[in-house]
Structures are given as C-alpha cells and as structure tokens.
Enzyme design. Structure first.
Site, PDB file in Angstrom:
ATOM      1  N   ARG A 160      15.990 -22.455 -19.361  1.00 31.37           N
ATOM      2  CA  ARG A 160      15.661 -22.142 -20.675  1.00 31.37           C
ATOM      3  C   ARG A 160      16.660 -22.201 -21.730  1.00 31.37           C
ATOM      4  O   ARG A 160      17.558 -21.448 -21.409  1.00 31.37           O
ATOM      5  CB  ARG A 160      14.971 -20.681 -20.558  1.00 31.37           C
ATOM      6  CG  ARG A 160      14.367 -20.348 -21.944  1.00 31.37           C
ATOM      7  CD  ARG A 160      13.332 -18.959 -21.486  1.00 31.37           C
ATOM      8  NE  ARG A 160      12.843 -18.542 -22.759  1.00 31.37           N
ATOM      9  CZ  ARG A 160      12.988 -17.833 -23.504  1.00 31.37           C
ATOM     10  NH1 ARG A 160      14.469 -17.039 -23.402  1.00 31.37           N
ATOM     11  NH2 ARG A 160      12.425 -17.312 -24.512  1.00 31.37           N
ATOM     12  N   LYS A 204      13.159 -11.307 -25.257  1.00 33.39           N
ATOM     13  CA  LYS A 204      12.499 -12.186 -26.053  1.00 33.39           C
ATOM     14  C   LYS A 204      11.786 -11.258 -27.201  1.00 33.39           C
ATOM     15  O   LYS A 204      10.909 -10.472 -26.997  1.00 33.39           O
ATOM     16  CB  LYS A 204      11.331 -12.778 -25.220  1.00 33.39           C
ATOM     17  CG  LYS A 204      10.490 -13.876 -26.049  1.00 33.39           C
ATOM     18  CD  LYS A 204       9.403 -14.566 -25.193  1.00 33.39           C
ATOM     19  CE  LYS A 204       8.534 -15.312 -26.250  1.00 33.39           C
ATOM     20  NZ  LYS A 204       7.798 -16.654 -25.797  1.00 33.39           N
ATOM     21  N   SER A 245       2.109 -20.164 -20.528  1.00 28.20           N
ATOM     22  CA  SER A 245       2.051 -18.997 -20.785  1.00 28.20           C
ATOM     23  C   SER A 245       0.597 -18.558 -21.359  1.00 28.20           C
ATOM     24  O   SER A 245       0.179 -19.418 -22.221  1.00 28.20           O
ATOM     25  CB  SER A 245       2.784 -18.716 -21.939  1.00 28.20           C
ATOM     26  OG  SER A 245       4.384 -18.893 -21.393  1.00 28.20           O
TER      27      SER A 245
END
Ligand code: 3NM
Length: 213
Positions: free
Chosen positions: A42, A140, A111
């Site tokens: 990521r 996040k 997601s």
C-alpha cells in the site's frame, strides 16, 4: 495464483510510516518468516516507476514464501510487476475493467461497508471482501467504524471470504470471533511492533484459534 480462504488469516498491509531506519522488504520478510499469510503493498504517494520497482522486489520475497502479493489501488503496477492481484476501494475504479486487465488467474479484493456493496462486489467477480474499520484506527483517517452486526451480515450475504480491517490488535481480535471472517488485515499491530516477528507469530496463533474452520 487463486485465493484460498486461509490466505486471509493474517493479511499484512504495508505502511512506510513505521519504517524508521528499517527497510520495508526486511519488515515484510520478518512477518512472512513468522507466518503472515498474505501481503498488500500500500503506497499512497509513490511515483509509478518506484512503485513498480518496489512491487517487483516484494514479489521476489512473497514468491519465496508462496504467499499472494496484492497491490493497493493500482492496476497498472499490479500488471507491470506480475503481482498476484489488486485491492480496490469503492472509489478506485471498475471491478469489471480490473478483471479484464488482470485476467482470471489474479486476485481482486474489494472494500465494502454495506451488504449491498459486498454483494455487488461478489457479483462483479471479486475474490474477497475487505470490511472495516471494525475498530477505531489512527492509520486511515477517513475510515468509518462498522459494527460487528454489519460485519456478520456481510459475511453471511456473500460466498467469497471476508477479511476484517481497522484497528485490529492481538487484544481485540477475539471480538471478531463468530462473525464469519476468514481473518484479519493489519497494519499497525504488526508494523509498529518492536519485534515484528513476535507480533506476527502471536497474531497467527490467535487468528487460527478464532477463525479456522
Ligand atoms: N482500511 P491498522 S482501515 C487501510 O476501514 C485501512 O477500509 C481500512 O490499519 C478500512 O491495522 C485501514 O493500523 C487501516 O488500524 C488499518
């Protein structure tokens, strides 16, 4: 590489903010040596060429441990590095298009935050669903919390495996017991640990206890 449900048991998601003076490849390898079952690369602010180079380095490591390498958000990088798949958010583009580009032997994770999103993802050909944030997370900033009830409903609504994400630690993992998740996706509980190997081993033992079968 096809996804197996057990690949999602302890799914590590990389995060450079915990690097310090270490190399990401060393951190990932330590987690893999200690039993991590899948890796997501990521990178939110990396130029394309560097991202591809890093993905190729990571692919060499994950291949040795025979675990899938998934690229967050970036289909071009996944194709260029021959990674095992991509993980896409709801805003990250079309799953049908992703499947066309990647082919049927690659993994696509999506997601989802609602039963409808999860069912749409499965109908579109996703291989797994990521659901979060199941607990409060500092990693996040825009993650919204999702309750155990919705998580459980999503697990029951789809036939593909579901992995939980967001604020998961060794201590709170057991709260996911009985929801139907195949495993946990984690950043800080592993990458912020003093001893990444140790943290991974403990999570693997506990995840097996709660999510196997
Ligand atoms: N996605 P940590 S939460 C990358 O809710 C990510 O979709 C989330 O990091 C979501 O394990 C999250 O440190 C951060 O909480 C996970």
């Amino acid at each position: 590489m096809r996804l197996r449900r057990e690949d999602l048991l302890v799914y590590i998601v990389t995060d450079r903010s915990w690097l310090g003076s270490n190399q990401l490849s060393d951190q990932v390898e330590e987690a893999l040596r200690s039993g991590a079952t899948m890796v997501q690369l990521r990178e939110k602010d990396m130029a394309y060429e560097s991202f591809v180079k890093e993905a190729l380095d990571m692919k060499e490591i994950t291949r040795r441990y025979q675990v899938p390498l998934i690229i967050n958000d970036n289909i071009d990088v996944a194709v260029a590095s021959d990674a095992d798949g991509v993980h896409l958010g709801q805003q990250d583009g079309d799953i049908i298009l992703a499947r066309k580009r990647l082919g049927y032997d690659k993994i696509i994770g999506i997601s989802a935050h609602t039963v409808m999103e999860a069912m749409d993802a499965e109908a579109g050909g996703a291989d797994y669903i990521g659901v979060g944030a199941v607990f409060g997370t500092n990693t996040k900033k825009d993650a919204e919390n999702i309750g155990m009830e919705i998580l459980t409903e999503i697990c029951h609504a789809v036939t593909i495996p579901v992995v939980a994400i967001g604020g998961i630690t060794l201590e709170n993992m057991e709260k996911l017991h009985g929801t139907g998740v195949a495993g946990v996706a984690v950043i800080s509980a592993i990458f912020s640990a003093q001893n990444i190997g140790d943290a991974t081993k403990r999570m693997v033992v506990k995840a097996k206890e709660h999510f196997h079968g």
